[in-house]
Design an enzyme around this catalytic site. Structure first.
Site, short mmCIF file in Angstrom:
data_model
loop_
_atom_site.label_atom_id
_atom_site.label_comp_id
_atom_site.label_asym_id
_atom_site.label_seq_id
_atom_site.Cartn_x
_atom_site.Cartn_y
_atom_site.Cartn_z
N CYS A 34 6.16 9.57 0.31
CA CYS A 34 4.78 9.09 0.55
C CYS A 34 3.73 10.04 -0.02
CB CYS A 34 4.55 8.85 2.05
SG CYS A 34 5.69 7.66 2.76
N THR A 86 8.29 5.80 -2.00
CA THR A 86 9.21 5.89 -0.88
C THR A 86 10.62 5.54 -1.33
OG1 THR A 86 9.47 5.39 1.48
CG2 THR A 86 9.05 3.54 0.01
N GLY A 133 0.82 -1.19 0.00
CA GLY A 133 0.00 0.00 0.00
C GLY A 133 0.87 1.26 0.00
N ALA A 184 8.84 4.87 7.91
CA ALA A 184 7.76 4.70 6.92
C ALA A 184 7.19 3.29 7.06
CB ALA A 184 8.31 4.91 5.51
#
Length: 221
Positions: free
Chosen positions: A166, A76, A72, A135
Site C-alpha cells: 500500500c 497490494t 483506490g 487491506a
C-alpha cells in the site's frame, strides 16, 4: 453470496464486472463474492509501480500476475491463504460510511479470535499494532461498490517483500495464523466473516452459491 473458491485474478475480475453490471441494473441483488487468488500484485488508482521491489519478469517466472486496476489505493498483493472479498452493494455517496463498515466487519471477526484490532482512516485497512492484517481498497461506479478487502489468514508473508504494501514503508503486515500461532484455514474464517458482514450491513445470511461466470437473477445476500 457466492464462494468462487480459488480463481485466477483476471477470471474473478470478469465475474466482478458482470456481477456489478447486474446489481447496478437491478437484475441481481447485492452480492458478496469470496475468493482466493493465485499470487498476484495489483496497482490501484494511485499507481504504485515505484513501490514494486522486484523485476516483473522475475515475478512472472515465479507464477505472479500483475494488473493495473480501478480500485483506490496503491500496490497490494493477493495470494493463497488470503481471503479476498468483493462486496457488490449499492452505497451511493456514503463511501466513508461504507469503508468504516467494512473495517467494522473485520474488527468483529478478529475479536472472535480474541485479537483486538482497529480500522484506520489514515491507513485504510485493519491493523494490529503497526501490522496490517486486512487491506481494503474499493471502487464505486454507478453508485455500486466493487473490489473490497483482503484478509491475511494463512498468507505467505514473505511475498509482501516484493512490494511496499500500500506504499506504506514504516508499517508491517501480519496474518491471522501468525497472530494466533497456529494454522487457520479460509474455511474456518468464512462463516465468521459472512455472519459479521451480514450483521453489519443488515443482510440475512444465505448459503454460498457455487461459482458461475454468469450471475443469476436470484438473491445472493
Amino acid at each position: 453470496m457466492r464462494d468462487l473458491g480459488r480463481l485466477d485474478y483476471r477470471a474473478a475480475w470478469d465475474v466482478q464486472l458482470a456481477t456489478h453490471a447486474a446489481v447496478a441494473e437491478g437484475r441481481l441483488a447485492p452480492t458478496l463474492l469470496l475468493v482466493e487468488h493465485p499470487p498476484v500484485i495489483t496497482f490501484g488508482k494511485k499507481g504504485g509501480r515505484e513501490h514494486l521491489l522486484a523485476d516483473p519478469a522475475a515475478l512472472a517466472a515465479q507464477g505472479f500476475s500483475l494488473y493495473d486496476i480501478e480500485r483506490g489505493g496503491d500496490v497490494t498483493y493477493h495470494g493463497p491463504g488470503q481471503l479476498v472479498g468483493y462486496p457488490i452493494l449499492p452505497v451511493g455517496r456514503a463511501v466513508r460510511s461504507y469503508l468504516r463498515n467494512l473495517e467494522a466487519v473485520m474488527v468483529a471477526v478478529l475479536a472472535e479470535y480474541g485479537i483486538p484490532s482497529v480500522g484506520s482512516p489514515g491507513y485504510a485497512g485493519v491493523w494490529v499494532g503497526d501490522e496490517k492484517v486486512v487491506a481494503i481498497g474499493v471502487a464505486i461506479k454507478r453508485n455500486v461498490s466493487f473490489h473490497g478487502f483482503a484478509m491475511n489468514v494463512a498468507t505467505d508473508l514473505s511475498h509482501f517483500s516484493y512490494i511496499v504494501p500500500c506504499g506504506i514503508r514504516d508499517k508491517g503486515v501480519t496474518s491471522l495464523s501468525a497472530l494466533l500461532g497456529r494454522p487457520v484455514t479460509l474455511e474456518e474464517v468464512k462463516p465468521r466473516l459472512v455472519r459479521a458482514f451480514c450483521e453489519t450491513f443488515g443482510y440475512t445470511p444465505v448459503p454460498f452459491v457455487p461459482s458461475d461466470p454468469t450471475p443469476e437473477t436470484e438473491a445472493s445476500l
